[in-house]
Design a protein around this motif. Sequence first.
Motif, mmCIF file in Angstrom:
data_model
loop_
_atom_site.group_PDB
_atom_site.id
_atom_site.type_symbol
_atom_site.label_atom_id
_atom_site.label_comp_id
_atom_site.label_asym_id
_atom_site.label_seq_id
_atom_site.Cartn_x
_atom_site.Cartn_y
_atom_site.Cartn_z
ATOM 1 N N THR A 47 31.547 47.311 53.693
ATOM 2 C CA THR A 47 31.391 47.181 52.252
ATOM 3 C C THR A 47 32.792 47.209 51.666
ATOM 4 O OG1 THR A 47 29.242 48.283 52.273
ATOM 5 C CG2 THR A 47 30.404 48.204 50.161
ATOM 6 N N VAL A 48 33.157 46.124 50.985
ATOM 7 C CA VAL A 48 34.491 46.016 50.412
ATOM 8 C C VAL A 48 34.378 46.184 48.907
ATOM 9 C CG1 VAL A 48 36.590 44.619 50.234
ATOM 10 C CG2 VAL A 48 35.087 44.363 52.228
ATOM 11 N N ARG A 49 35.045 47.189 48.393
ATOM 12 C CA ARG A 49 35.114 47.385 46.950
ATOM 13 C C ARG A 49 36.368 46.638 46.487
ATOM 14 N NH1 ARG A 49 31.838 50.464 48.892
ATOM 15 N NH2 ARG A 49 30.359 51.901 48.095
ATOM 16 N N CYS A 50 36.139 45.396 46.095
ATOM 17 C CA CYS A 50 37.215 44.442 45.831
ATOM 18 C C CYS A 50 37.857 44.667 44.473
ATOM 19 C CB CYS A 50 36.674 43.024 45.885
ATOM 20 S SG CYS A 50 35.901 42.612 47.457
ATOM 21 N N ILE A 51 39.172 44.593 44.457
ATOM 22 C CA ILE A 51 39.942 44.715 43.220
ATOM 23 C C ILE A 51 40.876 43.521 43.118
ATOM 24 C CG2 ILE A 51 41.606 46.099 41.927
ATOM 25 C CD1 ILE A 51 40.583 48.541 43.569
ATOM 26 N N PHE A 52 40.737 42.800 42.033
ATOM 27 C CA PHE A 52 41.639 41.699 41.703
ATOM 28 C C PHE A 52 42.273 42.058 40.363
ATOM 29 C CE2 PHE A 52 39.013 39.678 44.781
ATOM 30 C CZ PHE A 52 39.733 38.623 45.293
ATOM 31 N N GLY A 53 43.562 42.221 40.338
ATOM 32 C CA GLY A 53 44.230 42.562 39.098
ATOM 33 C C GLY A 53 45.146 41.441 38.654
ATOM 34 N N SER A 54 45.391 41.392 37.382
ATOM 35 C CA SER A 54 46.361 40.457 36.818
ATOM 36 C C SER A 54 46.037 38.987 37.085
ATOM 37 C CB SER A 54 47.766 40.799 37.330
ATOM 38 O OG SER A 54 48.730 40.192 36.513
ATOM 39 N N LEU A 55 44.748 38.617 36.947
ATOM 40 C CA LEU A 55 44.356 37.220 37.089
ATOM 41 C C LEU A 55 44.623 36.466 35.796
ATOM 42 C CD1 LEU A 55 40.854 37.564 38.825
ATOM 43 C CD2 LEU A 55 43.065 37.109 39.900
ATOM 44 N N THR A 56 45.003 35.214 35.924
ATOM 45 C CA THR A 56 45.145 34.370 34.743
ATOM 46 C C THR A 56 43.744 34.005 34.243
ATOM 47 O OG1 THR A 56 45.098 32.307 35.987
ATOM 48 C CG2 THR A 56 47.267 33.365 35.678
ATOM 49 N N ALA A 57 43.672 33.435 33.066
ATOM 50 C CA ALA A 57 42.378 33.014 32.518
ATOM 51 C C ALA A 57 41.727 31.977 33.438
ATOM 52 C CB ALA A 57 42.558 32.449 31.111
ATOM 53 N N GLY A 58 42.519 31.071 33.991
ATOM 54 C CA GLY A 58 41.987 30.066 34.903
ATOM 55 C C GLY A 58 41.460 30.668 36.197
ATOM 56 N N GLU A 59 42.200 31.628 36.759
ATOM 57 C CA GLU A 59 41.748 32.304 37.982
ATOM 58 C C GLU A 59 40.466 33.077 37.720
ATOM 59 O OE1 GLU A 59 46.134 32.955 40.055
ATOM 60 O OE2 GLU A 59 45.368 34.452 38.636
ATOM 61 N N TYR A 60 40.417 33.767 36.584
ATOM 62 C CA TYR A 60 39.202 34.506 36.228
ATOM 63 C C TYR A 60 38.026 33.547 36.065
ATOM 64 C CZ TYR A 60 35.641 37.014 33.710
ATOM 65 O OH TYR A 60 34.427 37.531 33.331
ATOM 66 N N ALA A 61 38.233 32.419 35.403
ATOM 67 C CA ALA A 61 37.157 31.441 35.206
ATOM 68 C C ALA A 61 36.648 30.914 36.547
ATOM 69 C CB ALA A 61 37.649 30.298 34.326
ATOM 70 N N THR A 62 37.553 30.675 37.496
ATOM 71 C CA THR A 62 37.162 30.219 38.830
ATOM 72 C C THR A 62 36.325 31.274 39.535
ATOM 73 O OG1 THR A 62 39.132 28.833 39.035
ATOM 74 C CG2 THR A 62 38.043 29.481 41.095
ATOM 75 N N LEU A 63 36.771 32.531 39.484
ATOM 76 C CA LEU A 63 36.049 33.622 40.131
ATOM 77 C C LEU A 63 34.680 33.816 39.488
ATOM 78 C CD1 LEU A 63 36.212 35.758 42.331
ATOM 79 C CD2 LEU A 63 37.371 37.260 40.706
ATOM 80 N N ARG A 64 34.627 33.802 38.177
ATOM 81 C CA ARG A 64 33.356 33.969 37.450
ATOM 82 C C ARG A 64 32.379 32.857 37.814
ATOM 83 N NH1 ARG A 64 30.809 32.339 32.858
ATOM 84 N NH2 ARG A 64 29.653 33.947 31.716
ATOM 85 N N ALA A 65 32.838 31.621 37.823
ATOM 86 C CA ALA A 65 31.978 30.489 38.179
ATOM 87 C C ALA A 65 31.476 30.618 39.621
ATOM 88 C CB ALA A 65 32.738 29.176 37.987
ATOM 89 N N PHE A 66 32.341 31.097 40.526
ATOM 90 C CA PHE A 66 31.937 31.276 41.916
ATOM 91 C C PHE A 66 30.866 32.351 42.027
ATOM 92 C CE2 PHE A 66 32.331 32.942 46.229
ATOM 93 C CZ PHE A 66 32.181 31.773 46.951
ATOM 94 N N PHE A 67 31.031 33.473 41.312
ATOM 95 C CA PHE A 67 30.008 34.531 41.311
ATOM 96 C C PHE A 67 28.661 33.989 40.855
ATOM 97 C CE2 PHE A 67 33.316 38.048 40.480
ATOM 98 C CZ PHE A 67 33.405 38.347 41.822
ATOM 99 N N ILE A 68 28.665 33.278 39.759
ATOM 100 C CA ILE A 68 27.414 32.775 39.190
ATOM 101 C C ILE A 68 26.748 31.777 40.139
ATOM 102 C CG2 ILE A 68 26.442 31.400 37.308
ATOM 103 C CD1 ILE A 68 28.578 32.811 35.487
#
Length: 118
Positions: A47-68
């Motif tokens: 179980t990985v408790r993942c932490i991504f810090g300091s993402l740009t708006a574009g990186e966050y949008a990519t991650l959010r879209a991938f989650f969904i």
Amino acid sequence: MPAAFPTALAGLLERKSVFEHDNNVKTTLMDDGEAVQMVMGDSVWVTVRCIFGSLTAGEYATLRAFFIANRTGLVTWTIDGVDYEGRFTGGWRYSQVGNRYSVTFTYRAKEVCWGSMR
């Protein structure tokens, strides 16, 4: 077929992310103090408790879209040279400071071909 975690984001996983390994063994302590252990399956889980810090708006949008897009499916991800296959458990959390995003989430997976890799 499992989805692959976005390569552009994979290297941004912070080193302070926590990896909790589960050897899939159930231990029962008996009245006399002895332990009885049962292997519950062939897979070793992490179980990985993942932490991504300091993402740009574009990186966050990519991650959010991938989650969904992959919220119910299997996801493959290579972390530190180890191949995993698993699922996101629960949702994700994010905060924003200025124009940077911090995101946390949990990924539960098994090592793929772990016996032959070691």
